[in-house]
Write an enzyme that holds these catalytic residues in place. Structure first.
Site, short mmCIF file in Angstrom:
data_model
loop_
_atom_site.label_atom_id
_atom_site.label_comp_id
_atom_site.label_asym_id
_atom_site.label_seq_id
_atom_site.Cartn_x
_atom_site.Cartn_y
_atom_site.Cartn_z
N LYS A 204 0.86 -1.19 0.00
CA LYS A 204 0.00 0.00 0.00
C LYS A 204 0.89 1.23 0.00
CE LYS A 204 -3.55 2.35 2.67
NZ LYS A 204 -4.49 2.24 3.79
N LYS A 257 -2.21 -1.53 -3.84
CA LYS A 257 -3.06 -0.35 -3.75
C LYS A 257 -2.22 0.93 -3.79
CE LYS A 257 -5.99 1.94 -0.45
NZ LYS A 257 -6.47 1.96 0.89
C1 PBG Z 1 -7.27 3.47 5.61
C2 PBG Z 1 -7.60 3.27 4.19
C3 PBG Z 1 -7.43 4.19 3.15
C4 PBG Z 1 -7.98 3.59 2.01
C5 PBG Z 1 -8.42 2.33 2.38
N1 PBG Z 1 -8.17 2.14 3.73
C6 PBG Z 1 -6.90 5.57 3.14
C7 PBG Z 1 -5.55 5.86 3.61
O1 PBG Z 1 -4.75 4.97 3.85
O2 PBG Z 1 -5.29 7.03 3.77
C8 PBG Z 1 -8.07 4.22 0.67
C9 PBG Z 1 -9.20 3.78 -0.19
C10 PBG Z 1 -9.52 4.66 -1.32
O3 PBG Z 1 -8.88 5.72 -1.54
O4 PBG Z 1 -10.45 4.32 -2.06
N2 PBG Z 1 -6.15 2.82 6.08
ZN ZN Z 2 -5.75 3.61 8.13
#
Ligand code: PBG
Ligand code: ZN
Length: 335
Positions: A204, A257
């Site tokens: 991520k 992601k």
């Molecule tokens: C939280 C989380 C996020 C997303 C999924 N879980 C945001 C982040 O890490 O700031 C993003 C999902 C999206 O942008 O559609 N941990």
């Molecule tokens: Zn988070």
């Protein structure tokens, strides 16, 4: 050059266009197909009653109270979309995200309602602290404001257990703390939840594409950013290391992601690992297309189809996408 010579040259040229002449021929040789079963639909569940409020940065996506969920489950079934990913907006927040592991919390309640409405619907829960902490970070902080790893993992384990107890089929830790997949696996097993699977947000990245989500989930960090735990967008080799660790720790499925700026990572992960591979087509990727479509600059069905095909062609088995319902509808339409 003589006329006959040129004709011969043309004749010998491989004619790639022969199989593009009709829709039937194009259909026959198509290499990649989208199916509703490829999709996981993310949903934002809020406290309260009769809430169905559009998220302004994500046209077509809603904040939903739990009473709205049975109807959602029915719609997803009719569209043959098999799975949802749940995010919760709790009634209260504190420094350690206690509301995230409340057995009567918004996600836990949503899981029960959805499994009740349709036991076959695959319910996946996002496990993280940022929606539940008053500072908006994905872990707990020390007095300098640094995110503590092991203390955070302990809280994430508690949240994952509460989701399993509510009946989640799959828990999906998105926090990017080290060692959380192994810790969650061990705790699930020790508590008898041996069949609860883990979808690891394995690679991520610290992405600007999460912008709209932070409004949707009310989870923007109050200070600082997430670069101390999420990955540097420049690093693909490190992403493979992250995935390898999560696989070792017991992940059942792995995720990259965001999707679009990281399709090279999706391809390399597909080639290197044999677990089911998911890619998250995140909020900013969705919002970009929606905005251009609203302006009349892009054809929605064509651009969404092309985008999702690209993610699948890169090697994703599963796509987490806010387009899931509309894409499933287009796929279902008789041609
Ligand atoms: C939280 C989380 C996020 C997303 C999924 N879980 C945001 C982040 O890490 O700031 C993003 C999902 C999206 O942008 O559609 N941990
Ligand atoms: Zn988070």
């Amino acid at each position: 050059m003589l006329e006959t010579e040129r004709a011969t040259d043309l004749h010998l040229t491989r004619r790639m266009r022969r199989l593009r002449r009709s829709e039937a021929l194009r259909d026959m040789v198509r290499e990649t197909h989208l199916h509703p079963a490829d999709f996981i639909y993310p949903m934002f569940v809020v406290t309260g009653q009769d809430v169905r409020e559009e998220i302004s940065s994500m046209p077509g996506q809603y904040h939903l109270s739990v009473d709205q969920l049975a109807a959602e489950a029915r719609e997803l079934r009719s569209l043959q979309v098999p799975a949802v990913l749940l995010f919760g907006l709790p009634g209260s927040k504190d420094a350690v995200g206690s509301s995230g592991s409340d057995p009567a919390g918004v996600v836990q309640t949503a899981v029960r309602v959805l499994k009740d409405a349709d036991p076959d619907l695959i319910v996946i829960t996002d496990v993280c602290l940022c929606e539940y902490t008053d500072h908006g970070h994905c872990g707990v902080l020390d007095d300098q404001g640094h995110v503590l790893n092991d203390e955070s993992v302990e809280l994430l384990v508690g949240q994952a257990l509460s989701h399993a107890e509510a009946g989640a089929d799959i828990v999906a830790p998105s926090d990017m703390m080290d060692g959380r997949v192994g810790a969650i696996r061990a705790a699930l097993d020790a508590s008898g939840w041996i069949d609860t699977a883990i979808l690891a947000y394995a690679a991520k990245f610290a992405s600007a594409y999460y912008g709209p989500f932070r409004e949707a989930a009310d989870s923007a960090p109050a200070m600082g950013d997430r670069r101390g735990y999420q990955m540097d967008p420049a690093n693909a080799r490190e992403a493979l290391q992250e995935i390898a660790l999560d696989v070792e720790e017991g992940a059942d499925l792995i995720m990259i992601k965001p999707a679009l700026a990281y399709l090279d990572v999706v391809r390399q992960a597909r080639d290197r690992f044999d677990l089911p591979l998911a890619a998250y087509n995140v909020s900013g990727e969705y919002a970009m297309l929606k905005a251009a479509v609203q302006q009349g600059w892009l054809d929605e069905e064509r651009v969404v189809t092309e985008t999702l095909l690209g993610i699948k062609r890169a090697g994703a088995d599963l796509i987490l996408t806010y387009h899931a319902k509309e894409m499933a509808r287009w796929l279902q339409r008789p041609r």
